[in-house]
Motif scaffolding. Structure first.
Motif, PDB file in Angstrom:
ATOM      1  N   ARG A  41      20.199  14.463 -14.685  1.00 40.04           N
ATOM      2  CA  ARG A  41      19.633  14.046 -15.968  1.00 40.04           C
ATOM      3  C   ARG A  41      18.183  14.487 -16.152  1.00 40.04           C
ATOM      4  O   ARG A  41      17.565  14.191 -17.166  1.00 40.04           O
ATOM      5  CB  ARG A  41      19.757  12.524 -16.100  1.00 40.04           C
ATOM      6  CG  ARG A  41      21.198  12.048 -15.960  1.00 40.04           C
ATOM      7  CD  ARG A  41      21.315  10.546 -16.042  1.00 40.04           C
ATOM      8  NE  ARG A  41      20.960  10.065 -17.373  1.00 40.04           N
ATOM      9  CZ  ARG A  41      20.771   8.791 -17.660  1.00 40.04           C
ATOM     10  NH1 ARG A  41      20.876   7.877 -16.709  1.00 40.04           N
ATOM     11  NH2 ARG A  41      20.457   8.411 -18.893  1.00 40.04           N
ATOM     12  N   ASP A  90       4.240  13.174 -17.572  1.00 40.66           N
ATOM     13  CA  ASP A  90       5.506  13.853 -17.918  1.00 40.66           C
ATOM     14  C   ASP A  90       6.697  13.116 -17.303  1.00 40.66           C
ATOM     15  O   ASP A  90       7.764  13.001 -17.921  1.00 40.66           O
ATOM     16  CB  ASP A  90       5.491  15.301 -17.408  1.00 40.66           C
ATOM     17  CG  ASP A  90       4.615  16.204 -18.261  1.00 40.66           C
ATOM     18  OD1 ASP A  90       4.255  15.789 -19.385  1.00 40.66           O
ATOM     19  OD2 ASP A  90       4.281  17.315 -17.792  1.00 40.66           O
ATOM     20  N   THR A  93       7.343   9.912 -19.241  1.00 41.92           N
ATOM     21  CA  THR A  93       8.016  10.227 -20.510  1.00 41.92           C
ATOM     22  C   THR A  93       9.490  10.546 -20.289  1.00 41.92           C
ATOM     23  O   THR A  93      10.367  10.060 -21.016  1.00 41.92           O
ATOM     24  CB  THR A  93       7.328  11.423 -21.200  1.00 41.92           C
ATOM     25  OG1 THR A  93       5.948  11.096 -21.426  1.00 41.92           O
ATOM     26  CG2 THR A  93       7.994  11.755 -22.516  1.00 41.92           C
ATOM     27  N   ALA A  94       9.779  11.366 -19.270  1.00 37.80           N
ATOM     28  CA  ALA A  94      11.167  11.756 -18.985  1.00 37.80           C
ATOM     29  C   ALA A  94      12.013  10.551 -18.576  1.00 37.80           C
ATOM     30  O   ALA A  94      13.182  10.423 -18.972  1.00 37.80           O
ATOM     31  CB  ALA A  94      11.193  12.810 -17.878  1.00 37.80           C
ATOM     32  N   ARG A  96      11.465   7.346 -19.391  1.00 40.13           N
ATOM     33  CA  ARG A  96      11.700   6.501 -20.568  1.00 40.13           C
ATOM     34  C   ARG A  96      12.797   7.098 -21.454  1.00 40.13           C
ATOM     35  O   ARG A  96      13.629   6.383 -22.008  1.00 40.13           O
ATOM     36  CB  ARG A  96      10.401   6.348 -21.369  1.00 40.13           C
ATOM     37  CG  ARG A  96       9.388   5.420 -20.725  1.00 40.13           C
ATOM     38  CD  ARG A  96       8.323   4.980 -21.735  1.00 40.13           C
ATOM     39  NE  ARG A  96       7.334   4.119 -21.106  1.00 40.13           N
ATOM     40  CZ  ARG A  96       6.209   4.544 -20.571  1.00 40.13           C
ATOM     41  NH1 ARG A  96       5.908   5.829 -20.585  1.00 40.13           N
ATOM     42  NH2 ARG A  96       5.359   3.690 -20.030  1.00 40.13           N
ATOM     43  N   ARG A  97      12.777   8.426 -21.585  1.00 35.09           N
ATOM     44  CA  ARG A  97      13.806   9.087 -22.393  1.00 35.09           C
ATOM     45  C   ARG A  97      15.183   8.865 -21.775  1.00 35.09           C
ATOM     46  O   ARG A  97      16.163   8.602 -22.489  1.00 35.09           O
ATOM     47  CB  ARG A  97      13.505  10.586 -22.494  1.00 35.09           C
ATOM     48  CG  ARG A  97      14.426  11.339 -23.463  1.00 35.09           C
ATOM     49  CD  ARG A  97      14.170  12.831 -23.457  1.00 35.09           C
ATOM     50  NE  ARG A  97      12.798  13.139 -23.866  1.00 35.09           N
ATOM     51  CZ  ARG A  97      11.892  13.723 -23.089  1.00 35.09           C
ATOM     52  NH1 ARG A  97      12.206  14.062 -21.844  1.00 35.09           N
ATOM     53  NH2 ARG A  97      10.679  13.979 -23.533  1.00 35.09           N
ATOM     54  N   ALA A  98      15.263   8.947 -20.462  1.00 35.27           N
ATOM     55  CA  ALA A  98      16.542   8.735 -19.774  1.00 35.27           C
ATOM     56  C   ALA A  98      17.046   7.309 -19.978  1.00 35.27           C
ATOM     57  O   ALA A  98      18.250   7.075 -20.135  1.00 35.27           O
ATOM     58  CB  ALA A  98      16.393   9.037 -18.288  1.00 35.27           C
ATOM     59  N   ASN A 100      16.698   5.546 -22.537  1.00 39.74           N
ATOM     60  CA  ASN A 100      17.196   5.415 -23.915  1.00 39.74           C
ATOM     61  C   ASN A 100      18.427   6.270 -24.207  1.00 39.74           C
ATOM     62  O   ASN A 100      19.054   6.108 -25.260  1.00 39.74           O
ATOM     63  CB  ASN A 100      16.090   5.776 -24.909  1.00 39.74           C
ATOM     64  CG  ASN A 100      14.920   4.804 -24.861  1.00 39.74           C
ATOM     65  OD1 ASN A 100      15.112   3.617 -24.629  1.00 39.74           O
ATOM     66  ND2 ASN A 100      13.711   5.306 -25.059  1.00 39.74           N
ATOM     67  N   THR A 101      18.753   7.193 -23.295  1.00 39.10           N
ATOM     68  CA  THR A 101      19.863   8.125 -23.584  1.00 39.10           C
ATOM     69  C   THR A 101      21.065   7.937 -22.667  1.00 39.10           C
ATOM     70  O   THR A 101      22.002   8.738 -22.713  1.00 39.10           O
ATOM     71  CB  THR A 101      19.382   9.591 -23.475  1.00 39.10           C
ATOM     72  OG1 THR A 101      18.877   9.828 -22.152  1.00 39.10           O
ATOM     73  CG2 THR A 101      18.299   9.892 -24.501  1.00 39.10           C
TER      74      THR A 101
END
Length: 220
Positions: A41, A90, A93-94, A96-98, A100-101
């Protein structure tokens, strides 16, 4: 901002994110973990992680913060510090994105799984159609137990045909000449059925091996 304050803020930020990650991982269903088991991921440059659970990423960010702390104790340039801080952000951010996805990643993995199953089924059906044995029930080709039943049925047919040929040969030796041609034609017909039946047995045995090969490899 002095160096100790910078490290403190990063660790506070990490602690907050850790709570979200632990909650995320605890709420993962067994099916979600299974679907994403081999899914990468993140970019390799960010995390060494695969699967649905994100907790391993927390320790990796913590290690990066510790590395930065050691750099700050040395005589390093401002640009090097900025680059290290950018790399840590970075990762934040990555991650947090994971978080949410995950639901989207699970849906994507499920669609890919369904597609692989459909493609495999289509290939088996095409192989079955191309084999010349399409007269064998197509459903049998997807079930190993039914394949064994089909194999036993054909083995019984072989015995029946062989006995039939033996009986006809006996009749042929004792029949009138006027009946010989009819008996010879009947023997030839049964021989053809016997040959086709033996070919089908070989075909079914190949299908059984194809079914059992992955199972045997898995249990070695």
């Amino acid at each position: 901002m002095n160096t100790s304050e910078l490290i403190h803020r990063l660790r506070v930020q990490l602690k907050q994110l850790e709570q979200e990650v632990l909650q995320h991982d605890s709420q993962l269903a067994k099916g979600q973990r299974k679907l994403l088991h081999d899914t990468e991921r993140f970019n390799h440059g960010l995390f060494n992680q695969s699967g649905a659970q994100l907790a391993p990423c927390i320790s990796q960010i913590s290690n990066k913060i510790t590395q930065l702390e050691k750099l700050l104790k040395g005589n390093i340039s401002t640009s090097t510090v900025a680059l290290s801080c950018e790399g840590i952000q970075d990762r934040f951010t990555a991650l947090r994105r994971a978080l949410n996805t995950t639901t989207l990643d699970v849906k994507s993995a499920e669609q890919q799984r369904v597609s692989r199953i459909a493609n495999a089924k289509q290939r088996r059906q095409q192989s079955h159609a191309d084999s010349g044995f399409s007269w064998i029930a197509s459903g049998v080709m997807h079930n190993s137990h039914q394949l064994y039943d089909e194999l036993n049925k054909h083995l019984n047919w072989v015995q029946t045909f062989e006995q039939k040929i033996a009986d006809l040969q006996s009749k042929l030796e004792n029949c009138h000449s006027a009946d010989k041609i009819a008996l010879q034609n009947e023997i030839l017909l049964v021989h053809r059925r016997l040959g086709k039946c033996r070919q089908a047995i070989s075909y079914i045995e190949d299908r059984i091996q194809a079914f059992e090969r992955p199972y045997r490899s898995h249990n070695r």
